[in-house]
Design an enzyme around this catalytic site. Structure first.
Site, mmCIF file in Angstrom:
data_model
loop_
_atom_site.group_PDB
_atom_site.id
_atom_site.type_symbol
_atom_site.label_atom_id
_atom_site.label_comp_id
_atom_site.label_asym_id
_atom_site.label_seq_id
_atom_site.Cartn_x
_atom_site.Cartn_y
_atom_site.Cartn_z
ATOM 1 N N HIS A 68 0.979 -1.667 0.076
ATOM 2 C CA HIS A 68 -0.102 0.206 -0.065
ATOM 3 C C HIS A 68 0.639 1.421 -0.186
ATOM 4 O O HIS A 68 0.893 1.905 -0.568
ATOM 5 C CB HIS A 68 -0.989 -0.178 1.515
ATOM 6 N N GLU A 71 2.123 1.652 -3.217
ATOM 7 C CA GLU A 71 0.848 2.077 -4.293
ATOM 8 C C GLU A 71 0.829 4.062 -4.493
ATOM 9 O O GLU A 71 1.310 4.666 -4.723
ATOM 10 C CB GLU A 71 -0.024 1.604 -4.224
ATOM 11 N N HIS A 72 1.090 4.969 -3.089
ATOM 12 C CA HIS A 72 1.160 5.799 -2.373
ATOM 13 C C HIS A 72 2.316 6.319 -3.264
ATOM 14 O O HIS A 72 2.194 7.527 -3.771
ATOM 15 C CB HIS A 72 1.231 6.224 -1.215
ATOM 16 N N GLU A 143 -3.722 8.076 8.033
ATOM 17 C CA GLU A 143 -4.953 7.501 7.321
ATOM 18 C C GLU A 143 -5.370 5.783 8.531
ATOM 19 O O GLU A 143 -6.536 5.636 8.299
ATOM 20 C CB GLU A 143 -4.479 6.859 6.048
#
Length: 425
Positions: A68, A71-72, A143
């Site tokens: 993840h 991905e960012h 987040e």
């Protein structure tokens, strides 16, 4: 390699191409639509925490949440953020990471070539530094905190924690604040170079496209060579669950619940088994089922059940959820209904109703370019094709459903996860 895949009954077809780098390209051209939906995905998700190349003997283990995190970071470059580039073409861009894949996407009605050029370029142009990684750790930490306070997210991951002893699916896709603090630029490059090789990726596009032009852009942006096969470690997992009931309190007005049934699973996804499970779930818990109608009339459910067949490499779980004033009563009703049908048998009428519902939903999805592109990519990653689900569903019989129910949805391998309202002081 070029293959045309067609379903005669539906009168639909799409192209499957594999270029010289090993990249698989799936194209569904439809000139009736003005817009285009495109996904560029890597078979790499949060569960791929321990891996090696086929030529390596030792596994590399990385912190939870790194897929993840990657991905960012991939949207950044030395010059211009990919979102800014898409903004100039008018495309709507996004990305997501799941347990088993990472996808980058855009939808657009104009400047399609320019937007596709951006997608193909930034996904193949990683740029990580120690400074930018440190900055991102703070952003993703916020987040993670946000999801810690999300009741819907928590009821799901608490369920997975109650079901699974060892599998990484029980850990949040974004990881934890502690785990992401150990991510470095070197680890990001290690993961990128391992999983983001053309042979481990799929480009899937549906809408008003010219296949020849798409392949020109693919060739123009081709980077890297077909990589070695990646072997991801799947830890051994017993059939028994960790806990039969888990709960927590959040500021909600009504109880949220998810009941999960843990099933044996192999390292490869079984498409037919997944379709069969979905049919049995619709039969038992769909809006037209006797159980839902009864619970609705009793005031235990105001909305239809939310159901999911949650499956992947090493895991397979049927999940039934919703809101209720008495989750334990709903659980008892579910267990009693599955036991009754296991003993008395599934009626042909109920079976046909459930199959028609799912068939209609599957066909209706084919009218959405987003659903077509997404499903082409998803099915490719599990070794299937866009029309396989419909073909399997059409061939299933009431005997198949009965046989499935005999060995699945068993009480002793279930866990109930509940989010309860906070007690008043």
């Amino acid at each position: 390699m070029r293959e045309q895949i067609r379903n005669e009954k539906l009168g639909m077809e799409y192209l499957r191409l594999v270029d010289e780098t090993g990249l698989t390209v799936l194209l569904y051209p439809d000139s009736r639509y003005r817009s285009v939906y495109a996904l560029y995905g890597a078979k790499y998700g949060s569960q791929d925490y321990r891996f090696r190349l086929e030529s390596e003997k030792e596994f590399t283990e990385v912190p939870a949440g790194i897929a993840h995190f990657l991905e960012h970071k991939l949207f950044e470059s030395e010059e211009q953020d990919a979102f800014e580039r898409f903004g100039k073409t008018g495309a709507s861009a996004n990305a997501y990471t799941s347990f088993d894949k990472t996808c980058y996407l855009f939808s657009a009605s104009d400047n399609i070539d320019e937007s596709l050029d951006i997608l193909l370029d930034f996904v193949t142009s990683p740029y990580f530094t120690a400074e930018t990684v440190q900055k991102e750790q703070g952003i993703i930490g916020q987040e993670i905190t946000m999801y810690d306070d999300n009741p819907g997210w928590q009821v799901f991951f608490r369920l997975l924690g109650g079901l699974y002893h060892n599998l990484p699916v029980k850990t949040d896709i974004a990881g934890t604040k502690e785990s992401i603090s150990h991510i470095t630029d070197k680890l990001l490059y290690r993961c990128y170079n391992t999983f983001y090789n053309p042979g481990n990726m799929v480009l899937s596009i549906a809408g008003n496209i010219d296949p020849a032009r798409v392949m020109e852009l693919v060739k123009k942006n081709a980077k890297g060579r077909r990589g070695q096969k990646v072997i991801s470690y799947v830890p051994p997992e017993p059939r028994e669950v960790v806990e039969r009931r888990v709960s927590a309190r959040f500021p909600v007005s009504n109880n949220l619940f998810q009941l999960g049934f843990k099933e044996p699973a192999g390292e490869e996804v079984d498409i037919r088994r997944e379709i069969t499970a979905g049919l049995v779930m619709e039969l038992l818990f769909g809006e037209g089922s006797a159980l839902y109608c009864r619970l609705h009339d009793q005031g235990l459910l105001s909305q239809p059940f939310e159901t999911e067949v949650f499956s992947g490499r090493g895991y397979f779980t049927e999940i039934i959820g919703g809101e209720t004033k008495d989750p334990d009563a709903v659980q008892r009703a579910i267990l009693e209904e599955t036991a009754r049908l296991r003993k008395e048998g599934i009626s042909a009428v109920d079976f046909d109703r459930a199959r028609r519902v799912l068939y209609g939903q599957s066909v209706a999805q084919l009218g959405s370019m987003e659903a077509v592109a997404t499903n082409m990519l998803q099915m490719e990653f599990v070794g299937g094709g866009l029309f396989d689900g419909i073909s399997i569903l059409s061939a299933l019989t009431v005997e198949d459903a009965q046989a499935y129910l005999a060995d699945h949805l068993l009480e002793q391998f279930s866990c109930l996860s509940v989010i309860e309202p906070l007690k008043e002081e």
